[in-house]
Design an enzyme around this catalytic site. Structure first.
Site, PDB file in Angstrom:
ATOM      1  N   SER A 146     -84.879  20.631 -20.312  1.00 31.10           N
ATOM      2  CA  SER A 146     -83.783  20.571 -20.717  1.00 31.10           C
ATOM      3  C   SER A 146     -83.979  20.499 -22.755  1.00 31.10           C
ATOM      4  O   SER A 146     -85.314  19.910 -22.848  1.00 31.10           O
ATOM      5  CB  SER A 146     -83.271  18.974 -20.742  1.00 31.10           C
ATOM      6  OG  SER A 146     -82.553  18.809 -20.982  1.00 31.10           O
ATOM      7  N   TYR A 159     -85.951  10.626 -19.047  1.00 28.97           N
ATOM      8  CA  TYR A 159     -85.291  12.006 -18.609  1.00 28.97           C
ATOM      9  C   TYR A 159     -85.442  12.719 -20.098  1.00 28.97           C
ATOM     10  O   TYR A 159     -86.784  13.746 -19.288  1.00 28.97           O
ATOM     11  CB  TYR A 159     -83.919  11.699 -18.973  1.00 28.97           C
ATOM     12  CG  TYR A 159     -82.949  13.495 -17.995  1.00 28.97           C
ATOM     13  CD1 TYR A 159     -83.805  13.404 -16.595  1.00 28.97           C
ATOM     14  CD2 TYR A 159     -82.772  13.943 -18.989  1.00 28.97           C
ATOM     15  CE1 TYR A 159     -82.624  14.992 -16.416  1.00 28.97           C
ATOM     16  CE2 TYR A 159     -82.670  15.164 -19.438  1.00 28.97           C
ATOM     17  CZ  TYR A 159     -82.884  15.546 -17.865  1.00 28.97           C
ATOM     18  OH  TYR A 159     -82.246  17.237 -17.310  1.00 28.97           O
TER      19      TYR A 159
END
Length: 249
Positions: A146, A159
Site C-alpha cells: 500500500s 496497517y
C-alpha cells in the site's frame, strides 16, 4: 548477454490469497482470462468467486481458508499441487484494514493486524517457496502492499507498519533468492472501498484533489501491473511499484 538458464519463465499456476472480492477477485479474474491456472482462497467464498469456478472449472481451484490458519493454508497448497500442478506464482493479497487512531487501538487489535498482514503472508510465502525450490522450479512473487507504507495517514499506524514490513521483506527476498524467484510488490493508492472508509470523505476528497489523474485508484488499474510481474520477461526484481496516479509525489 543473458543465458536461458538465468531467465525466470512466466508463472503458470498462481496462488492468490484474499481472492474472493475487491482487488483479489479482479486479479483472479484477469489471470484466468489470460489462460493461467489459479488457486484462490479467502475467509469467505463469495458468489462472484463461485461463478468464476463454474466458468473456469479446469483452471480455478478455490476454497475457504483463513490466512492465519497456517495448517489449513498448507493443506490447501498441497491440494492445489495435485489439482492444478506445482505452484510457481504467489500473490499475497489477503489483509485486514484498520479504523482507529493508534492511541485507541487495543493490543489485541494490533496483534491481529500484524498477524494477518505481515506474519501470516511471510509464513505462507516460506511454505510455497520451500516446495517450489525443492521441485527445482523458478517462480514469481507479488506482494500487494500500500501507499500507506510510504506516506503517513492518521488511523492507519499498524496497517502502515505491516505494509512497510512487506515492502522490506520483498527487497530482502529478491536478494536472498538470487534470481531464481522474482519478488516484487505493488503498492496501490487508496481505493474507493471499505478499506479506505477509515479516512472519511473529507480526506478522500483531498487525496483526489491532489492526484494529477483526478481519481482514486481502481482495481483494474492495478491488475495489469500484477499480471506483468507474473508473466512478462522483465528485469524487475525487489521493487515496489506504486499505482496511485502520482498522488504521493
Amino acid at each position: 548477454m543473458k543465458s536461458e538458464a538465468s531467465v525466470v519463465p512466466p508463472a503458470s499456476v498462481v496462488l492468490v490469497s484474499g481472492g474472493s472480492r475487491g482487488l483479489g477477485l479482479a486479479i483472479v479474474t484477469d489471470l484466468l482470462a489470460a489462460g493461467l491456472k489459479v488457486a484462490a482462497f479467502a475467509r469467505t467464498v463469495t458468489p462472484e468467486l463461485t461463478a468464476l469456478g463454474e466458468k473456469y472449472p479446469d483452471h480455478l481451484y478455490y476454497g475457504s481458508v483463513d490466512v492465519n490458519d497456517a495448517e489449513a493454508g498448507q493443506a490447501f497448497v498441497r491440494t492445489v499441487e495435485t489439482t492444478l500442478g506445482p505452484i510457481d506464482g504467489l500473490v499475497n493479497n489477503a489483509a485486514i484494514g484498520q479504523d482507529s487512531l493508534h492511541v485507541h487501538t487495543s493490543a489485541d487489535q494490533l496483534a491481529q493486524i500484524i498477524q494477518t498482514n505481515l506474519t501470516s503472508p511471510l509464513i505462507l510465502t516460506r511454505f510455497v517457496l520451500r516446495r517450489m525450490l525443492a521441485k527445482g522450479l523458478k517462480g514469481r512473487i507479488v506482494n500487494v502492499t500500500s501507499i500507506c507504507a510510504q506516506r503517513g495517514y492518521p488511523g492507519l499506524v499498524a496497517y502502515s507498519a505491516t505494509k512497510g514490513g512487506m515492502d522490506a521483506a520483498t527487497r530482502s527476498l529478491a536478494r536472498e533468492l538470487g534470481g531464481r524467484v522474482l519478488a516484487n510488490a505493488v503498492a496501490p493508492g487508496f481505493f474507493a472501498s471499505e478499506m479506505s472508509a477509515v479516512l472519511g470523505q473529507t480526506q478522500l476528497d483531498q487525496i483526489v484533489r491532489r492526484t494529477p489523474t483526478g481519481h482514486l485508484t481502481e482495481p483494474d488499474e492495478v491488475v495489469p501491473v500484477v499480471r506483468m510481474l507474473l508473466l512478462d520477461h522483465t528485469n524487475i526484481n525487489g521493487q515496489v511499484l506504486v499505482v496511485d496516479g502520482a498522488a504521493s509525489i
